[in-house]
Scaffold this motif. Sequence first.
Motif, mmCIF file in Angstrom:
data_model
loop_
_atom_site.group_PDB
_atom_site.id
_atom_site.type_symbol
_atom_site.label_atom_id
_atom_site.label_comp_id
_atom_site.label_asym_id
_atom_site.label_seq_id
_atom_site.Cartn_x
_atom_site.Cartn_y
_atom_site.Cartn_z
ATOM 1 N N UNK A 49 0.807 -1.218 0.000
ATOM 2 C CA UNK A 49 0.000 0.000 0.000
ATOM 3 C C UNK A 49 0.839 1.267 0.000
ATOM 4 N N UNK A 50 0.406 2.245 0.808
ATOM 5 C CA UNK A 50 1.111 3.534 0.849
ATOM 6 C C UNK A 50 2.572 3.370 1.248
ATOM 7 N N UNK A 51 2.837 2.455 2.189
ATOM 8 C CA UNK A 51 4.220 2.280 2.674
ATOM 9 C C UNK A 51 5.152 1.947 1.518
ATOM 10 N N UNK A 52 4.703 1.029 0.654
ATOM 11 C CA UNK A 52 5.566 0.590 -0.444
ATOM 12 C C UNK A 52 5.530 1.576 -1.609
ATOM 13 N N UNK A 53 4.391 2.202 -1.811
ATOM 14 C CA UNK A 53 4.227 3.028 -3.010
ATOM 15 C C UNK A 53 4.668 4.473 -2.785
ATOM 16 N N UNK A 54 4.385 5.013 -1.601
ATOM 17 C CA UNK A 54 4.612 6.451 -1.405
ATOM 18 C C UNK A 54 5.881 6.773 -0.617
ATOM 19 N N UNK A 72 9.288 0.052 3.806
ATOM 20 C CA UNK A 72 9.335 -1.207 3.044
ATOM 21 C C UNK A 72 9.714 -2.363 3.981
ATOM 22 N N UNK A 73 10.561 -2.056 4.942
ATOM 23 C CA UNK A 73 10.949 -3.099 5.909
ATOM 24 C C UNK A 73 9.719 -3.590 6.673
ATOM 25 N N UNK A 80 6.494 -11.672 6.031
ATOM 26 C CA UNK A 80 7.113 -12.821 6.703
ATOM 27 C C UNK A 80 6.171 -13.360 7.785
ATOM 28 N N UNK A 81 5.547 -12.423 8.499
ATOM 29 C CA UNK A 81 4.670 -12.822 9.602
ATOM 30 C C UNK A 81 3.431 -13.582 9.104
#
Length: 350
Positions: A49-54, A72-73, A80-81
């Motif tokens: 979502x926003x974390x990866x895209x923005x 991204x981390x 993983x979870x």
Amino acid sequence: MNTEASQSAPVHAEVLIIGAGPCGLFQVFELGLLGLSAHVVDSLQHPGGQCAELYPDKPIYDIPALPVCGAQELVDRLLKQIKPFNAGMHLGQEVCELARRDDGRFHVRTSTGTTFDAGAIVIAAGLGSFQPRRIGLEQSESFEGGAIQYRVRNAGELSGKRLVLFGGGDSALDWTLELAPRAASLALVHRRAEFRAAPASVAKMRELVAAGRMRYIEGLAQSLLVADGTLRGVRIKASDGTLHELEADRLLVFFGLHPKLGPIAEWGLELERKALKVDTEKFATNVPGIFAVGDINTYPGKKKLILSGFHEAALAAFAIQHYLYPQKKQFLQYTTTSPVMHKRLGVPDS
Ligand SMILES: Cc1cc2nc3c(=O)[nH]c(=O)nc-3n(C[C@H](O)[C@H](O)[C@H](O)COP(=O)(O)OP(=O)(O)OC[C@H]3O[C@@H](n4cnc5c(N)ncnc54)[C@H](O)[C@@H]3O)c2cc1C
């Protein structure tokens, strides 16, 4: 994780989650702990979502027990979870249809034609599905998906063609470098001197320009060149005021993505300021069987934080279990001590 399923038969889903942002991903986890399986759909090609895209490289400081965590981390850690729960991931497709059937189950269809037969729905759609920023020239809409593309779907098809690329981010530069050796001609157009792309890619692009293998123009698209209904090229107004007519078979536009509520507004769900109204016990919408977590929902006191979405996902999971299996007794179990949860998580016996 499962990959894409057949497009013809509907995918049978115990729970379907719309949105693979942090809250949608954590919803997989909370459902999995209760023994419920999920499929996840996202219009982006990647989860997060926003974390990866923005803001993938930015640090987040308010995730409990992680004093600092890259965006991204965080997504990678969530993936993983949730791995033990083997959720079906259906990326690069927008959910465009959602309808409650007479038997109480849900029919869902995506933009690529995948259909689902789902028992319950969680909408974790954040600010909406990410859409490409469009070039917005006269007649451009009629060429979109053909001579004007916002995403390279088939790079092979571009070999030997005259290409004009737009943008100054990583996508624009990566595709410039990839396509320049096999295009009949290639020009990159970017509106300003600074690039958002990796400096090494910009340096390589400049080398190609110096070697006469491509053109670079700092400027803006002014109008399309169209003859007999076919796109012939594009007129560029350079920053120095000069006009350039570039012949082109394809315009590849990489102006980035922005979220848009999109089809969610048409599903008969109660909205308040572009967010779905839910209660704070079950995170249920006004349609039985449809729940909403994360940035997409609203209730008194709502804060659009990842932390809030995680809490909502935990409570929604219990509500969904009750919705699907009303006879089932619910227990609160701790992951620390519950053998059932250990089994679901794949924790080896001690
Ligand atoms: C620059 C920035 C910094 C931030 N920093 C913080 C911070 O420090 N701490 C914090 O807690 N929060 C922070 N946030 C906010 C945080 O990112 C959001 O609260 C969080 O991403 C919400 O997660 P979500 O899963 O609800 O939605 P999103 O992350 O928005 O993900 C929703 C997903 O749903 C998909 N989707 C939507 N509609 C459809 C559809 N119809 N079909 C298919 N897919 C669909 C979208 O493509 C998207 O991938 C920040 C936000 C920004 C922009």
